[in-house]
Write a protein that holds these residues in place. Structure first.
Motif, mmCIF file in Angstrom:
data_model
loop_
_atom_site.group_PDB
_atom_site.id
_atom_site.type_symbol
_atom_site.label_atom_id
_atom_site.label_comp_id
_atom_site.label_asym_id
_atom_site.label_seq_id
_atom_site.Cartn_x
_atom_site.Cartn_y
_atom_site.Cartn_z
ATOM 1 N N PHE A 46 15.358 47.947 -7.275
ATOM 2 C CA PHE A 46 13.994 48.338 -7.301
ATOM 3 C C PHE A 46 12.988 47.090 -8.112
ATOM 4 N N MET A 47 11.727 47.473 -7.970
ATOM 5 C CA MET A 47 10.986 46.444 -8.241
ATOM 6 C C MET A 47 11.281 44.883 -7.796
ATOM 7 N N GLY A 48 11.459 44.861 -6.705
ATOM 8 C CA GLY A 48 11.957 43.717 -5.938
ATOM 9 C C GLY A 48 10.881 42.711 -5.264
ATOM 10 N N ILE A 49 11.008 41.586 -5.334
ATOM 11 C CA ILE A 49 10.274 40.531 -4.625
ATOM 12 C C ILE A 49 11.036 39.524 -3.880
ATOM 13 N N LYS A 59 8.994 29.622 -11.209
ATOM 14 C CA LYS A 59 9.900 30.373 -10.553
ATOM 15 C C LYS A 59 10.666 31.269 -11.427
ATOM 16 N N ARG A 60 9.844 32.242 -11.902
ATOM 17 C CA ARG A 60 10.369 33.029 -13.049
ATOM 18 C C ARG A 60 9.796 34.278 -12.500
ATOM 19 N N TYR A 61 10.552 35.615 -12.778
ATOM 20 C CA TYR A 61 10.469 36.830 -12.370
ATOM 21 C C TYR A 61 9.785 37.661 -13.496
ATOM 22 N N VAL A 62 8.309 37.988 -13.195
ATOM 23 C CA VAL A 62 7.622 38.201 -14.437
ATOM 24 C C VAL A 62 7.420 39.975 -14.546
ATOM 25 N N LEU A 63 7.619 40.437 -15.719
ATOM 26 C CA LEU A 63 7.431 41.920 -15.807
ATOM 27 C C LEU A 63 6.576 42.288 -16.862
ATOM 28 N N GLU A 64 6.084 43.483 -16.978
ATOM 29 C CA GLU A 64 5.531 43.839 -18.389
ATOM 30 C C GLU A 64 6.324 44.968 -18.985
ATOM 31 N N ASN A 81 14.161 34.353 -16.322
ATOM 32 C CA ASN A 81 14.944 33.616 -15.495
ATOM 33 C C ASN A 81 16.075 34.109 -14.582
ATOM 34 N N PRO A 82 15.613 34.462 -13.225
ATOM 35 C CA PRO A 82 16.501 35.484 -12.409
ATOM 36 C C PRO A 82 17.966 34.716 -12.457
#
Length: 230
Positions: free
Chosen positions: A104-107, A181-186, A196-197
């Motif tokens: 989930f929370m995919g991009i 090129k980073r996966y950003v979350l709160e 860093n994925p």
């Protein structure tokens, strides 16, 4: 455990629609999930309000839908843990890939054609009060969070790395920083974390001091647009 800061109603509102350019007609269309007669991917012309196409699906995991800028496809995770990328204007299947669970929370990283998202596993520790007996009762649950990368072209999972999310993340705030090129979350403590994925390491933390809902990332000026709440 990934702990959301919203209800299922908020999840539906946050993840059901994507705006897509219609190059053939010089207008914009809206792709999203519809629920009037079962679940369908709806494609709506924003200029006229006309439904261009409706593609029935068996169901999907809330919070798993996403737009692929490279193909113009609308992707979602089915209840069978298969990610499917659909052309919303025709209903044609572009690609599909079997994932190890409910990601989930995919991009989608359009440059590398890579699906990036979160996945959680659960196992139970031994209960010290029942250890050594015939009927062992499971002890406290242990949650492990992973960031997953799946190559949509090859149809394989490239990496699955453990990621430290603290006490949880906000389910309505996540995006891909195309510059870094980073996966950003709160995170639950109101920090935006850059993951860093490829490694699962949190490489940067920025305190925003509020919970961000329905967040949208603008790569042109490296800003986040959101409806905050305290």
């Amino acid at each position: 455990l990934i702990v959301g800061l919203c209800t299922l109603l908020l999840l539906v509102a946050a993840f059901s629609c994507r705006k897509i350019p219609d190059n053939a007609h010089g207008s914009l269309i809206l792709a999203g999930m519809g629920y009037s007669k079962g679940t369908s991917i709806l494609c709506i012309n924003l200029d006229s309000g006309v439904v261009v196409n409706s593609t029935p699906i068996d169901g999907y995991m809330i919070g798993s839908s996403m737009y692929d800028p490279a193909t113009g496809g609308y992707g979602y995770l089915g209840q069978d843990s298969v990610f499917r990328l659909i052309d919303p204007k025709t209903g044609t299947l572009i690609t599909s890939i079997k994932l190890p669970g409910l990601v989930f929370m995919g991009i989608i990283d359009g440059e590398e054609n890579m699906l990036i998202g979160l996945y959680t596993t659960i196992h139970y520790e031994d209960d010290p009060d029942t250890a050594g007996t015939k009927n062992v009762i499971n002890g406290p649950p242990v949650y492990t969070n992973y960031v997953i990368r799946a190559d949509l072209s090859a149809g394989i999972v490239v990496s699955q790395k453990v990621v430290d999310l603290g006490n949880g993340v906000n389910l309505t705030c996540y995006f891909y920083n195309t510059h870094e090129k980073r996966y950003v979350l709160e995170r639950d403590d109101q920090y935006l974390i850059s993951v860093n994925p490829s490694t699962g390491l949190v490489e940067k933390e920025v305190f925003v001091g509020r919970h961000l809902t329905n967040a949208v990332y603008n790569p042109d000026n490296n800003t986040v647009i959101s409806i905050p709440y305290s």
